[in-house]
Design an enzyme around this catalytic site. Structure first.
Site, PDB file in Angstrom:
ATOM      1  N   GLU A  42       0.828  -1.184  -0.013  1.00 28.76           N
ATOM      2  CA  GLU A  42       0.038  -0.175  -0.022  1.00 28.76           C
ATOM      3  C   GLU A  42       0.850   1.204   0.002  1.00 28.76           C
ATOM      4  O   GLU A  42       1.649   1.376   0.810  1.00 28.76           O
ATOM      5  CB  GLU A  42      -0.781  -0.073   1.220  1.00 28.76           C
ATOM      6  N   ASP A  68       2.934   2.072  -4.785  1.00 28.75           N
ATOM      7  CA  ASP A  68       2.923   2.250  -6.671  1.00 28.75           C
ATOM      8  C   ASP A  68       3.637   3.653  -6.883  1.00 28.75           C
ATOM      9  O   ASP A  68       4.324   3.299  -8.120  1.00 28.75           O
ATOM     10  CB  ASP A  68       1.600   1.656  -7.172  1.00 28.75           C
ATOM     11  N   GLY A  91     -12.781   2.851  -1.817  1.00 26.50           N
ATOM     12  CA  GLY A  91     -11.422   2.611  -1.830  1.00 26.50           C
ATOM     13  C   GLY A  91     -11.437   1.155  -2.671  1.00 26.50           C
ATOM     14  O   GLY A  91     -10.525   0.549  -2.372  1.00 26.50           O
ATOM     15  N   LEU A  92     -12.522   1.013  -3.549  1.00 22.78           N
ATOM     16  CA  LEU A  92     -12.468  -0.412  -4.060  1.00 22.78           C
ATOM     17  C   LEU A  92     -12.335  -0.174  -5.650  1.00 22.78           C
ATOM     18  O   LEU A  92     -12.414  -1.090  -6.405  1.00 22.78           O
ATOM     19  CB  LEU A  92     -13.710  -1.319  -3.902  1.00 22.78           C
ATOM     20  N   SER A 115     -13.442   3.936  -9.934  1.00 21.85           N
ATOM     21  CA  SER A 115     -12.965   4.946 -10.870  1.00 21.85           C
ATOM     22  C   SER A 115     -12.181   4.107 -12.042  1.00 21.85           C
ATOM     23  O   SER A 115     -12.343   4.359 -13.043  1.00 21.85           O
ATOM     24  CB  SER A 115     -12.327   6.021 -10.028  1.00 21.85           C
ATOM     25  N   ASP A 138      -4.438   0.498  -9.585  1.00 19.21           N
ATOM     26  CA  ASP A 138      -5.913   0.226  -9.819  1.00 19.21           C
ATOM     27  C   ASP A 138      -6.229  -0.044 -11.171  1.00 19.21           C
ATOM     28  O   ASP A 138      -6.858  -1.209 -11.455  1.00 19.21           O
ATOM     29  CB  ASP A 138      -6.866   1.387  -9.272  1.00 19.21           C
TER      30      ASP A 138
HETATM   31  C1  GLA Z   1      -4.992   4.474  -4.559  1.00 27.12           C
HETATM   32  C2  GLA Z   1      -4.438   4.825  -5.748  1.00 27.12           C
HETATM   33  C3  GLA Z   1      -3.491   3.715  -5.979  1.00 27.12           C
HETATM   34  C4  GLA Z   1      -2.571   3.517  -4.806  1.00 27.12           C
HETATM   35  C5  GLA Z   1      -3.385   3.277  -3.432  1.00 27.12           C
HETATM   36  C6  GLA Z   1      -2.460   3.130  -2.221  1.00 27.12           C
HETATM   37  O1  GLA Z   1      -5.882   3.312  -4.582  1.00 27.12           O
HETATM   38  O2  GLA Z   1      -5.322   5.082  -6.817  1.00 27.12           O
HETATM   39  O3  GLA Z   1      -2.490   3.936  -7.017  1.00 27.12           O
HETATM   40  O4  GLA Z   1      -1.574   4.260  -4.535  1.00 27.12           O
HETATM   41  O5  GLA Z   1      -4.188   4.412  -3.459  1.00 27.12           O
HETATM   42  O6  GLA Z   1      -1.766   1.909  -2.083  1.00 27.12           O
END
Ligand code: GLA
Length: 410
Positions: free
Chosen positions: A42, A45, A139-140, A143, A187
């Site tokens: 987490e 990236d 947070g899933l 988008s 994502d």
């Molecule tokens: C969001 C961002 C991802 C990543 C996460 C945290 O989901 O879109 O690119 O940075 O937060 O790990």
């Protein structure tokens, strides 16, 4: 327990029926793309590091049809009950709030052009009906799912095949430059390339990836997402501030470590960080410690999965890595919340839970949990119901399957 969800097939049929009502004709195809849950890795990236997400059986569906003679992309959202359109030869943001959901679709058309993957001005006019069951603001990655589904729809309309990594990069560009969120690649990548019953270990610098089977079902375990019901917004959150802090930590450490232009936290070891601790403020030191430690945890978690979580004490160790990741996000990276901490604490005290942590950007949203199938009722009671009781919030749980990334139905 969670209510039964309509299957994707049932949703696709209902969407096609709605398409006929709105546009008076059959859709020619349906593009689909999933949301995701990140197992571990987490906030790594955008630091060139490693992530280990899975695509989940919560998807966005776009039913589409070419509209000969028309210039516009005419879109109807079933979720927002809103219709809006744009001219692909002159792509602009939606100018009213009710249609702001469409900026992801517009942004992808723009980004496909900007990256040279197709020429939006040459797209035929088309009609889209869009429906999704990825919870938004949780947070899933709803988008990323609408972006990837849009990119697939545009590719089909243009009659081109787009390499999936290129497609994910274009979707990230839409998010970064059109929507205005400086997110990493995780994502969009997992939504475009996810595999059934597997997670992907993604090297976000080289964009090489490895399919890592989850192997949970055979062991009698489930992937469970617990939703804190506290919406988070990446744009208004501290997300962009964290990306700046990481870049600053690297800039500060680079001269002493002999690192050149383009260096990222990925290039620094924990030993190097400790040895140069006095160069950084306490905050920057802790931010860097999270990212560097998280990369190590992610590689270890993937190694355990590769060998099989049913081997030796792999599952216990895997669970410990999830808890350690959560603690690091809470204490060092400071992106958790008391609600997410409560969900993880309740899970940790529930028999049959192998591990839990917040997932995604944080600041609200969801936790990911590895739960024994026979303990799902206990989880619903001891974690979700207890959470609702203590917070008065509408916490929920989703038992998830890892599914294939973006594809076409019909
Ligand atoms: C969001 C961002 C991802 C990543 C996460 C945290 O989901 O879109 O690119 O940075 O937060 O790990």
């Amino acid at each position: 327990m969670s209510e039964r969800e309509a299957s994707e097939q049932e949703r696709a049929q209902a969407l096609a029926a709605r398409f006929r009502e709105v546009f008076g004709d059959e859709p020619q195809f349906i593009a689909r793309a999933p949301g995701r849950v990140n197992l571990i890795g987490e906030h790594t990236d955008y630091n060139g590091g490693f992530v280990l997400p899975a695509a989940i059986d919560r998807t966005i569906l776009i039913a589409a049809r070419e509209a000969p003679g028309a210039r516009e992309i005419d879109m109807y959202s079933l979720n927002y009950k809103n219709r809006t359109s744009f001219n692909p030869a002159r792509i602009e943001k939606a100018d009213d709030r009710a249609s702001s959901w469409s900026n992801y679709v517009r942004g992808v058309a723009w980004a496909l052009g900007d990256t040279g993957l197709l020429d939006p001005a040459r797209l035929p006019g088309a009609q889209f009906a869009i429906e999704g069951n990825v919870p938004t603001g949780s947070g899933l990655s709803s988008s990323a799912a609408i972006e990837v589904a849009s990119a697939l729809a545009f590719a089909r309309l243009a009659g081109v095949e787009i390499d999936r990594v290129e497609l994910a990069l274009a979707c990230q560009r839409a998010e970064n430059s059109f929507v205005g969120v400086k997110s990493g690649i995780m994502d969009q990548f997992i939504s475009a390339l996810g595999r059934p019953d597997s997670a992907l270990l993604i090297d976000t610098r080289s964009l090489e990836y490895e399919i890592v089977p989850l192997g949970l079902e055979e062991m009698g375990y489930k992937l469970v997402v617990a939703d804190s019901a506290v919406p988070r917004s990446l744009i208004t959150s501290a997300y962009n501030e964290r990306t700046r802090e990481c870049a600053e930590a690297v800039r500060t450490l680079s001269p002493s470590l002999g690192l050149g232009e383009g260096a990222q936290l990925r290039d620094i070891t924990l030993d190097q960080l400790q040895a140069n601790r006095e160069l950084l403020s306490d905050t920057l030191y802790r931010r860097a410690r999270h990212v560097i430690g998280e990369n190590e945890r992610t590689l270890e978690a993937a190694a355990l999965m590769r060998e099989g979580l049913s081997q030796g004490d792999h599952l216990r160790r895997f669970g410990d890595l999830l808890y350690a990741s959560h603690a690091s996000l809470r204490d060092d990276y400071e992106v958790s919340s008391d609600k997410l901490d409560l969900l993880v604490e309740l899970a940790a005290n529930t028999p049959g839970v192998a591990g839990a942590r917040m997932t995604g950007a944080g600041f609200g949203g969801c936790t990911v949990n590895i739960v024994q199938a026979s303990a799902l009722d206990d989880f619903a009671r001891a974690v979700v119901a207890e959470y609702r009781q203590r917070t008065g919030l509408d916490g929920k749980m989703y038992v998830c399957q890892a599914v294939e990334g973006g594809s076409y139905l019909g």
